[in-house]
Design a protein around this motif. Structure first.
Motif, PDB file in Angstrom:
ATOM      1  N   PRO A  64       0.818  -1.212   0.000  1.00  0.00           N
ATOM      2  CA  PRO A  64       0.000   0.000   0.000  1.00  0.00           C
ATOM      3  C   PRO A  64       0.850   1.259   0.000  1.00  0.00           C
ATOM      4  N   SER A  65       0.248   2.314  -0.467  1.00  0.00           N
ATOM      5  CA  SER A  65       0.836   3.639  -0.432  1.00  0.00           C
ATOM      6  C   SER A  65      -0.158   4.558   0.261  1.00  0.00           C
ATOM      7  N   VAL A  66       0.336   5.350   1.203  1.00  0.00           N
ATOM      8  CA  VAL A  66      -0.530   6.283   1.931  1.00  0.00           C
ATOM      9  C   VAL A  66      -0.226   7.701   1.471  1.00  0.00           C
ATOM     10  N   VAL A  67      -1.272   8.419   1.098  1.00  0.00           N
ATOM     11  CA  VAL A  67      -1.156   9.830   0.720  1.00  0.00           C
ATOM     12  C   VAL A  67      -1.923  10.631   1.764  1.00  0.00           C
ATOM     13  N   THR A  68      -1.265  11.641   2.312  1.00  0.00           N
ATOM     14  CA  THR A  68      -1.905  12.520   3.289  1.00  0.00           C
ATOM     15  C   THR A  68      -2.251  13.832   2.600  1.00  0.00           C
ATOM     16  N   PHE A  69      -3.511  14.215   2.705  1.00  0.00           N
ATOM     17  CA  PHE A  69      -4.009  15.453   2.109  1.00  0.00           C
ATOM     18  C   PHE A  69      -4.193  16.467   3.221  1.00  0.00           C
ATOM     19  N   THR A  70      -3.634  17.658   3.032  1.00  0.00           N
ATOM     20  CA  THR A  70      -3.689  18.705   4.054  1.00  0.00           C
ATOM     21  C   THR A  70      -4.389  19.933   3.500  1.00  0.00           C
ATOM     22  N   LEU A  71      -5.386  20.400   4.248  1.00  0.00           N
ATOM     23  CA  LEU A  71      -6.100  21.619   3.874  1.00  0.00           C
ATOM     24  C   LEU A  71      -5.227  22.818   4.200  1.00  0.00           C
ATOM     25  N   ASN A  72      -5.020  23.676   3.198  1.00  0.00           N
ATOM     26  CA  ASN A  72      -4.227  24.892   3.361  1.00  0.00           C
ATOM     27  C   ASN A  72      -5.078  26.039   2.826  1.00  0.00           C
ATOM     28  N   GLY A  73      -5.877  26.646   3.696  1.00  0.00           N
ATOM     29  CA  GLY A  73      -6.804  27.694   3.270  1.00  0.00           C
ATOM     30  C   GLY A  73      -7.946  27.083   2.496  1.00  0.00           C
ATOM     31  N   THR A  74      -7.963  27.329   1.189  1.00  0.00           N
ATOM     32  CA  THR A  74      -9.004  26.740   0.336  1.00  0.00           C
ATOM     33  C   THR A  74      -8.422  25.787  -0.698  1.00  0.00           C
ATOM     34  N   THR A  75      -7.195  25.323  -0.459  1.00  0.00           N
ATOM     35  CA  THR A  75      -6.584  24.335  -1.339  1.00  0.00           C
ATOM     36  C   THR A  75      -6.185  23.108  -0.518  1.00  0.00           C
ATOM     37  N   VAL A  76      -6.024  22.007  -1.211  1.00  0.00           N
ATOM     38  CA  VAL A  76      -5.613  20.767  -0.576  1.00  0.00           C
ATOM     39  C   VAL A  76      -4.299  20.325  -1.201  1.00  0.00           C
ATOM     40  N   GLN A  77      -3.315  20.025  -0.343  1.00  0.00           N
ATOM     41  CA  GLN A  77      -2.015  19.585  -0.829  1.00  0.00           C
ATOM     42  C   GLN A  77      -1.827  18.111  -0.495  1.00  0.00           C
ATOM     43  N   ALA A  78      -1.329  17.355  -1.465  1.00  0.00           N
ATOM     44  CA  ALA A  78      -1.094  15.922  -1.291  1.00  0.00           C
ATOM     45  C   ALA A  78       0.373  15.678  -0.966  1.00  0.00           C
ATOM     46  N   ASN A  79       0.612  14.737  -0.040  1.00  0.00           N
ATOM     47  CA  ASN A  79       1.966  14.329   0.298  1.00  0.00           C
ATOM     48  C   ASN A  79       1.994  12.808   0.326  1.00  0.00           C
ATOM     49  N   GLY A  80       2.689  12.211  -0.629  1.00  0.00           N
ATOM     50  CA  GLY A  80       2.769  10.765  -0.734  1.00  0.00           C
ATOM     51  C   GLY A  80       2.732  10.362  -2.192  1.00  0.00           C
ATOM     52  N   GLN A  81       2.723   9.062  -2.425  1.00  0.00           N
ATOM     53  CA  GLN A  81       2.776   8.567  -3.797  1.00  0.00           C
ATOM     54  C   GLN A  81       1.469   7.886  -4.188  1.00  0.00           C
ATOM     55  N   PHE A  82       0.939   8.311  -5.321  1.00  0.00           N
ATOM     56  CA  PHE A  82      -0.259   7.698  -5.879  1.00  0.00           C
ATOM     57  C   PHE A  82       0.122   6.402  -6.593  1.00  0.00           C
ATOM     58  N   PRO A  83      -0.853   5.541  -6.867  1.00  0.00           N
ATOM     59  CA  PRO A  83      -0.554   4.318  -7.618  1.00  0.00           C
ATOM     60  C   PRO A  83       0.063   4.650  -8.970  1.00  0.00           C
ATOM     61  N   PRO A  84       0.899   3.749  -9.481  1.00  0.00           N
ATOM     62  CA  PRO A  84       1.504   3.992 -10.790  1.00  0.00           C
ATOM     63  C   PRO A  84       0.454   3.974 -11.897  1.00  0.00           C
ATOM     64  N   GLU A  85       0.704   4.712 -12.952  1.00  0.00           N
ATOM     65  CA  GLU A  85      -0.198   4.720 -14.115  1.00  0.00           C
ATOM     66  C   GLU A  85       0.011   3.423 -14.877  1.00  0.00           C
ATOM     67  N   ASN A  86      -1.079   2.840 -15.311  1.00  0.00           N
ATOM     68  CA  ASN A  86      -0.980   1.593 -16.086  1.00  0.00           C
ATOM     69  C   ASN A  86      -0.980   1.880 -17.559  1.00  0.00           C
TER      70      ASN A  86
END
Length: 86
Positions: A64-86
């Motif tokens: 598994p890969s865990v991505v943490t999304f953080t609210l920064n004002g009115t935007t969301v920032q992702a930290n982590g790795q998404f699944p690879p593109e097939n």
């Protein structure tokens, strides 16, 4: 919020809102085998899995890969790795 659909090719979209305003989705496209692990007031942790080349669709071995999304004002920032593109 999540939007999920079952079937032979299941998928999940994670949607973000703040103050009643829609901010968008966690990713441009939905992924299967997605689990929201936890949340706080400003973060959401999402676990992604994916099938490897010879995996049955029932039993993905990728991740598994865990991505943490953080609210920064009115935007969301992702930290982590998404699944690879097939």
């Amino acid at each position: 919020m999540t939007v999920e659909w079952p079937g032979i090719h299941p998928g999940t979209h994670v949607l973000f809102f703040t103050g009643g305003k829609y901010l968008g989705t966690a990713s441009a496209r939905p992924y299967g085998y997605t689990t929201v692990l936890g949340k706080t007031r400003d973060t959401v942790s999402v676990q992604y899995r994916w099938p490897l080349k010879d995996d049955a669709l029932c039993c993905p071995q990728g991740g598994p890969s865990v991505v943490t999304f953080t609210l920064n004002g009115t935007t969301v920032q992702a930290n982590g790795q998404f699944p690879p593109e097939n």
